[in-house]
Write an enzyme that holds these catalytic residues in place. Structure first.
Site, PDB file in Angstrom:
ATOM      1  N   HIS A 123      12.283  19.932   6.924  1.00  0.00           N
ATOM      2  CA  HIS A 123      12.873  20.406   8.181  1.00  0.00           C
ATOM      3  C   HIS A 123      13.681  19.326   8.898  1.00  0.00           C
ATOM      4  CE1 HIS A 123      10.893  24.073   7.456  1.00  0.00           C
ATOM      5  NE2 HIS A 123       9.726  23.807   8.008  1.00  0.00           N
ATOM      6  N   HIS A 194      11.456  28.972  13.051  1.00  0.00           N
ATOM      7  CA  HIS A 194      10.114  28.793  12.492  1.00  0.00           C
ATOM      8  C   HIS A 194       9.043  29.442  13.378  1.00  0.00           C
ATOM      9  CE1 HIS A 194       6.807  26.776  10.355  1.00  0.00           C
ATOM     10  NE2 HIS A 194       7.693  26.447   9.440  1.00  0.00           N
ATOM     11  N   GLU A 333      11.451  32.878   7.344  1.00  0.00           N
ATOM     12  CA  GLU A 333      12.595  32.026   7.626  1.00  0.00           C
ATOM     13  C   GLU A 333      13.768  32.361   6.702  1.00  0.00           C
ATOM     14  OE1 GLU A 333      11.283  27.723   7.837  1.00  0.00           O
ATOM     15  OE2 GLU A 333       9.483  28.682   7.033  1.00  0.00           O
TER      16      GLU A 333
END
Length: 375
Positions: A123, A194, A333
């Site tokens: 991420h 998220h 996602e």
């Protein structure tokens, strides 16, 4: 530093769209203020955003009896988020998901980015977009847009990247999230949201009885560090087959699937298509038999990362004052495939000056209108 407790129902209860609401929820150690922004539509749906990570902090949606509940997991305080960041509702980037060994090559040049997930980058790195405070550029009663400018070299990525995150309650049960990005030099981009969802309500316990459908015929298996092996494997005959609805937890405790052991559950990319679609289409549907809530997700992205809340470990106390445990939420996602910069067969994450990255996803909430589920 403030530790203001927001509570499970920190949003106002008025049903009509009124004035835009903003409040300071606390400050970072450097003195930067973190704000909340409350959105609402005429139906009574409400959303709350935090400027830290441009996060979706809460969303209230009705059940089959018309009762509203917050269906998004999040920390109760800013202090808790700073002490243990877990991407609750945040934008994840510059590159959502994993990049193998914290390296990639772009236009013949190698780049090194921080590793924060074993040997890999997750991420965006140690200070991804979830850990910065975004500027509010528009705030209306039912929508808001936030912006962050990531400088050239931020976390090792090339190019100055200007990103906007827009959230809008569009009526008919829809929450639209749209991420856009432009750059002044070639770079890589993959952004997603998220949010941890539990359609029975935040703090209500397991979400593993929710019935999930994913519109994908294949998935990408992972190695021991959760990096895709490069294979694209049909879901038919595997525990990854969600083409027809089934409870999320049905196959989680079989003990015979190495892929589930590696991720402690589902933490994989489903192959919805091989390229970005020309128009959004439904990629997932979730039904909660207890509340009757139904969530559908539309997106044009080729991949869908589905995560079954495997690392919620009982050490987080949420907005309701209840502990979050493994399986108490799920994450959907829409994005490019993990490790795309290192795997050309997966496509390209390259963004160049004059082009715009766009990822629009719409989460729509309806109900089954069926009889009340037996407790």
């Amino acid at each position: 530093m403030s530790g203001l407790v927001l509570g499970a129902l920190a949003l106002a209860t008025a049903g009509a769209v009124g004035a835009q609401e903003r409040a300071v929820v606390g400050t970072l150690p450097d003195g930067t203020k973190v704000e909340s922004i409350t959105l609402r539509d005429a139906s009574g749906m409400q959303a709350q955003l935090w400027t830290l990570g441009a996060a979706l902090h809460a969303l209230q949606a009705p059940d089959r009896d018309g009762k509203f509940a917050d269906v998004v997991l999040a920390d109760a305080t800013l202090d808790a988020t700073l002490a243990k960041p877990q991407y609750f509702g945040t934008v994840v980037g510059r590159f959502a998901n994993r990049i193998a060994k914290g390296t990639f090559t772009l236009d013949g040049k190698s780049y090194t980015i921080p590793t924060n997930d074993g040997p890999n980058t997750l991420h965006g790195g140690t200070r991804g977009f979830d850990k910065v405070v975004w500027d509010v550029v528009e705030a209306r009663p039912d929508r808001a847009t936030l912006r962050y400018v990531s400088p050239d070299g931020d976390q090792g990525y090339p190019g100055k990247l200007t990103v906007t995150a827009s959230y809008a309650l569009e009526g008919d049960g829809k929450l639209a999230i749209e991420y856009r990005a432009t750059t002044d030099a070639p770079t890589i981009v993959n952004l997603s949201n998220h949010a941890y969802w539990n359609l029975s309500g935040e703090g209500s316990g397991t979400a593993m009885d929710h019935e999930l459908t994913i519109a994908a015929d294949a998935y990408t298996p992972v190695d021991e560090t959760l990096i895709p092996t490069g294979e694209i494997t049909p879901v038919a005959g595997t525990v990854f087959d969600f083409r027809t609805p089934k409870p999320i937890g049905r196959d989680l405790r079989t003990g015979s699937e190495p892929q589930l052991l590696r991720g402690r559950g589902y933490d994989h990319n489903w192959v919805v298509s091989r390229t970005i679609a020309k128009a959004p289409r439904e990629v997932a549907r979730v039904h909660d038999p207890r509340s009757g809530r139904v969530l559908t997700l539309t997106s044009a992205q080729p991949g869908l990362q589905f995560y079954s809340g495997n690392f919620l470990d009982g050490t987080t106390v949420g907005k309701s004052g209840r502990v979050y445990r493994q399986g108490d939420a799920f994450v959907l996602e829409p994005q490019l495939f993990p490790d795309t910069p290192n795997q050309p067969a997966f496509g390209s994450a390259r963004l160049v000056p004059g082009k715009q990255y766009v990822n629009r996803m719409v989460y729509r909430f309806t109900t089954d209108q069926g009889a009340r589920a037996t407790p």
